[in-house]
Design a protein around this motif. Sequence first.
Motif, PDB file in Angstrom:
ATOM      1  N   LYS A  68      38.678  40.010  31.178  1.00 13.12           N
ATOM      2  CA  LYS A  68      37.723  39.015  31.684  1.00 13.12           C
ATOM      3  C   LYS A  68      38.283  37.607  31.563  1.00 13.12           C
ATOM      4  N   PHE A  69      38.980  37.324  30.461  1.00 10.71           N
ATOM      5  CA  PHE A  69      39.588  36.001  30.303  1.00 10.71           C
ATOM      6  C   PHE A  69      40.591  35.734  31.425  1.00 10.71           C
ATOM      7  N   ILE A  70      41.421  36.733  31.708  1.00 14.90           N
ATOM      8  CA  ILE A  70      42.434  36.556  32.752  1.00 14.90           C
ATOM      9  C   ILE A  70      41.765  36.402  34.117  1.00 14.90           C
ATOM     10  N   GLU A  71      40.792  37.255  34.419  1.00 15.46           N
ATOM     11  CA  GLU A  71      40.118  37.208  35.713  1.00 15.46           C
ATOM     12  C   GLU A  71      39.372  35.895  35.916  1.00 15.46           C
ATOM     13  N   SER A  72      38.779  35.361  34.855  1.00 18.22           N
ATOM     14  CA  SER A  72      37.994  34.130  34.963  1.00 18.22           C
ATOM     15  C   SER A  72      38.865  32.897  35.174  1.00 18.22           C
ATOM     16  N   ALA A 279      46.263  28.692  35.135  1.00 19.01           N
ATOM     17  CA  ALA A 279      44.966  28.458  34.518  1.00 19.01           C
ATOM     18  C   ALA A 279      45.086  27.954  33.101  1.00 19.01           C
ATOM     19  N   GLY A 280      44.108  27.152  32.717  1.00 17.17           N
ATOM     20  CA  GLY A 280      43.964  26.773  31.317  1.00 17.17           C
ATOM     21  C   GLY A 280      45.067  25.898  30.788  1.00 17.17           C
ATOM     22  N   VAL A 281      45.730  25.084  31.615  1.00 17.43           N
ATOM     23  CA  VAL A 281      46.817  24.241  31.138  1.00 17.43           C
ATOM     24  C   VAL A 281      46.246  22.937  30.615  1.00 17.43           C
TER      25      VAL A 281
END
Length: 365
Positions: A68-72, A279-281
């Motif tokens: 879920k973390f990766i998909e989100s 993502a998430g950088v």
Amino acid sequence: MVLHRKQLFFLFWILIPVFLMIAGPISAQNRKFTVVIDPGHGGKDPGAVGSNSKEKDIVLSVGLKLGKFIESNHPDVNVIYTRKDDRFVELNRRAEIANKVHADMFISLHCNALDRRKTSPQGVETFVLGLHRSKDNLDVAKAENSVIMYEEDYSVKYEGFNPNEPESYIIFEFMANEFLDRSVYFASMVQNQLVTNSKRINRNVRQAGFLVLRAVAMPSVLVELGYISNREEEKYLKSESGQTSLATSIYNGFKEYKREYDKKSYVFNNGEKQRPQSAGVSSSSGVTNGREYRIQFMTSSRKYENGASVFKGLTPVDFYTDGKTYKYTYGSTLSPGESKELLKKVRKIFKDAFIIEFEDGVRVK
């Protein structure tokens, strides 16, 4: 050294995925990055058993959270699971799932255990395929490989391999893993996050002869999340907060690996080079070039770790600093449209959240 007939059969079986990879690779430029998450055991195979928990349940929960973390956060990543519920999946089937989609990464999740008559250690370790250099590594590999004994006709299917016979593992001496460097690189990132972010005891990155890793034709790791045979560690492994923290740490390792992968790759769209989405950088973990959009939802004079209660379950979270103030953000995308979708999600928890922009890693005000 002379190989017996059964060992030759096993060598042929275990090299099949490499032959398939050479015969029919799919260009990374024409498809999404694909990661296969493999929660170990399941169904009739409970895996290691603690005082009141089972390995198969813990790794499934952590695996689903990780996915879920990766998909989100990574719309450019395709997440596939070897199992999403309590079912038994044979080892060669797990590898088949990953090889069939030509996955770019394979992550297998497990829990460690010792005989209950012994004092159990604690800690996390991340394995890559290789020849075990210690008895401890061999014991872990034997325990995880013994899952094949739940399969019908395993002695035929895995011709020449008996997980309980040390001499069976000599075959791994003849296997050159083309993906070893990338596997070790990813394993090091995951292990570092599990130790620094989840505060687990460090049992290091190791090598051992795991069948499930040998049979996949891609960079791969096997993560031992902790010792279910240790009472204190079992409590952590069973807890929602513990499972979320472990999944977050593995995700953080994936995020770092994916960022480096993107730097070395190009994604083509309509014949034009486009920057790959990352993502998430944030300033908490590095920056990339170009414009990106994040959702800012909170500011504080304190620095919080992922999984902190103040985030109200929102994870994974990044931050950037403005003077002595920490400004916390969720998600990252190169698409303004996708940023609006992320904003809707965050505003369900933090009503005052808003979209911010970064250019070459610097906040655009």
